[in-house]
Design a protein around this motif. Structure first.
Motif, PDB file in Angstrom:
ATOM      1  N   THR A 155       0.828  -1.203   0.000  1.00  0.00           N
ATOM      2  CA  THR A 155       0.000   0.000   0.000  1.00  0.00           C
ATOM      3  C   THR A 155       0.863   1.253   0.000  1.00  0.00           C
ATOM      4  O   THR A 155       2.051   1.198   0.355  1.00  0.00           O
ATOM      5  N   ARG A 156       0.252   2.370  -0.347  1.00  0.00           N
ATOM      6  CA  ARG A 156       0.958   3.653  -0.297  1.00  0.00           C
ATOM      7  C   ARG A 156       0.614   4.445   0.966  1.00  0.00           C
ATOM      8  O   ARG A 156       1.351   5.359   1.345  1.00  0.00           O
ATOM      9  N   ALA A 157      -0.508   4.137   1.583  1.00  0.00           N
ATOM     10  CA  ALA A 157      -0.943   4.904   2.764  1.00  0.00           C
ATOM     11  C   ALA A 157      -1.440   3.957   3.832  1.00  0.00           C
ATOM     12  O   ALA A 157      -2.149   2.979   3.545  1.00  0.00           O
ATOM     13  N   VAL A 158      -1.081   4.243   5.081  1.00  0.00           N
ATOM     14  CA  VAL A 158      -1.492   3.430   6.223  1.00  0.00           C
ATOM     15  C   VAL A 158      -2.103   4.348   7.277  1.00  0.00           C
ATOM     16  O   VAL A 158      -1.545   5.414   7.573  1.00  0.00           O
ATOM     17  N   VAL A 159      -3.227   3.932   7.834  1.00  0.00           N
ATOM     18  CA  VAL A 159      -3.856   4.669   8.926  1.00  0.00           C
ATOM     19  C   VAL A 159      -3.821   3.799  10.171  1.00  0.00           C
ATOM     20  O   VAL A 159      -4.376   2.687  10.178  1.00  0.00           O
ATOM     21  N   VAL A 160      -3.160   4.275  11.212  1.00  0.00           N
ATOM     22  CA  VAL A 160      -3.091   3.562  12.485  1.00  0.00           C
ATOM     23  C   VAL A 160      -4.339   3.945  13.287  1.00  0.00           C
ATOM     24  O   VAL A 160      -4.432   5.039  13.835  1.00  0.00           O
ATOM     25  N   ALA A 161      -5.301   3.028  13.326  1.00  0.00           N
ATOM     26  CA  ALA A 161      -6.546   3.257  14.068  1.00  0.00           C
ATOM     27  C   ALA A 161      -6.803   2.092  15.010  1.00  0.00           C
ATOM     28  O   ALA A 161      -7.941   1.731  15.274  1.00  0.00           O
TER      29      ALA A 161
END
Length: 418
Positions: free
Chosen positions: A131-137
């Motif tokens: 992936t190009r973007a990761v969201v830590v949630a």
């Protein structure tokens, strides 16, 4: 719910990955979907897992239904001031993900994050995601925190609040609840109502009245602009302070140490350790009670100052019986023998910490919180949502998570289209 089962092979590449299907992750997914960003939400358990597995059976949100401001969320019932029970809230999150058609994949545990040319690889129980973007949630409150260096006396059972469900679960006998924040005071109250003898080891935690001048405390926090106070304009001690004691149970209640004492809960100072099987406490109960009283008084003063010149908004000054002072401070011993007191259980209400071991060490501060500035981490394309005080006071609660989620989604779209 409409999630993809974990046995199906995932695509090898997706533009964005959200890790965690709690409220913050779902809100981010909602915004990404509305912006047309292809993405997936990976969740090792189920939607709202922490709310399912780390809250006691009678748990009720301390925030009113109207303050759950996730984008597109429709809260149940006709009373916006109601406090939602745990199961109602979990069902609400399930329906939210399903109705919005969010791309949640449950049963997929993220095990690691590493860089690759042009983006990142997430190692997971289902294989690799590129992936190009990761969201830590993945949540700031996932794992139990227990004081270091405290040996539980022989014959005493230790349980953390994340594993507590109901009074009947605990062995017969008295219960020492350690910690007087929201969880500690609520559980101590529940155990006492169930007929258990309860000892409460207090801590330095503020208190607010459930209602003041005919309005709920959260309504005042909204009107005063305190929920939207930016991180930059808040003193460090405010950002570090625990949430003040409060309850949404039984229609919403003020949780005051003096009322717990009147009810028969034995109040003690902070637990400092165990020596020779005896529990030792600091001589600071009076300080904790005075501190909580002062916190509540500062809140009432802020409301009164706001109402100056606004007589039409000023309800009566309604004293809360729970906050009435005691005739005398409780006599709190600094050492007790758990056998003499009949203590069969120590219930740790000492907080929770994030489960971020899957992130690179260089991205984490000593507490396990991802390093970031307003949700942007030092790793390009890696974003954080749902943690306290990210951009403002309400970043870590349902009132403000959606705001930070929208900003993260907008940054990701901008990066992917640049």
């Amino acid at each position: 719910m409409s999630t993809t089962s974990a046995h199906r092979s995932p695509a090898s590449r997706v533009p964005a990955v959200v890790v965690g299907a709690g409220p913050a992750g779902l809100a981010t997914s909602w915004h990404l979907a509305r912006l047309g960003v292809e993405h997936v939400v990976l969740e090792r358990d189920g939607v709202g897992a922490t709310w399912r597995s780390a809250r006691w059976d009678s748990f009720t949100l301390v925030t009113p239904a109207w303050s759950a401001r996730l984008p597109g969320l429709r809260t149940p019932g006709d009373d916006p001031d109601a406090f939602l029970p745990r199961d109602t809230f979990v069902d609400l999150l399930d329906r939210y993900a399903r109705d919005a058609g969010l791309p949640v994949r449950t049963g997929v545990e993220v095990l690691g994050l590493r860089g690759e040319a042009g983006g990142y690889v997430l190692d997971s129980s289902e294989g690799e995601w590129s992936t190009r973007a990761v969201v830590v949630a993945s949540g700031a409150l996932r794992l139990a925190k227990v004081p270091a260096g405290v040996d539980v006396p022989p014959g005493v059972t230790a349980v953390h609040a994340v594993d507590y469900r109901r009074p009947e679960q605990l062995p017969p006998g008295a219960v020492l609840v350690v910690g007087s924040g929201q969880s500690g005071t609520q559980i101590a109250d529940e155990l006492h109502r169930a007929g258990r003898r309860v000892l409460l080891s207090t801590s330095a935690v503020g208190r607010v009245p459930r209602r003041y001048r005919d309005r709920d405390v959260f309504a005042w926090l909204h009107h005063l602009g305190m929920l939207d106070q930016t991180t930059e304009h808040a003193p460090p001690e405010a950002r570090r302070a625990p949430q003040p004691a409060l309850s949404g149970a039984h229609g919403g209640r003020t949780l005051a140490l003096q009322q717990l004492a009147r009810d028969g809960v034995v109040l003690l100072g902070r637990l400092t350790g165990v020596h020779g099987g005896r529990l030792r406490f600091a001589d600071d109960l009076a300080d904790h009670m005075r501190g909580a009283d002062a916190f509540a008084e500062r809140f009432r003063t802020q409301v009164d100052q706001y109402l100056q010149g606004r007589p039409a908004e000023a309800g009566p000054v309604d004293a809360d019986p729970a906050e009435l002072p005691l005739d005398a401070l409780p006599d709190a011993p600094t050492e007790i023998d758990p056998l003499d007191e009949g203590v069969s259980t120590i219930l740790w209400c000492t907080g929770m910490r994030p489960d971020t071991a899957w992130l690179p060490d260089e991205l984490l501060d000593p507490t396990g919180v991802p390093k970031h500035r307003r949700g942007v981490t030092p790793l390009p394309g890696v974003h954080v949502v749902g943690f306290p005080w990210m951009t403002h006071r309400a970043s870590g609660i349902l009132y403000g998570m959606g705001t930070d989620a929208a900003h993260a989604a907008e940054r990701i779209r901008a990066d992917l289209t640049s």
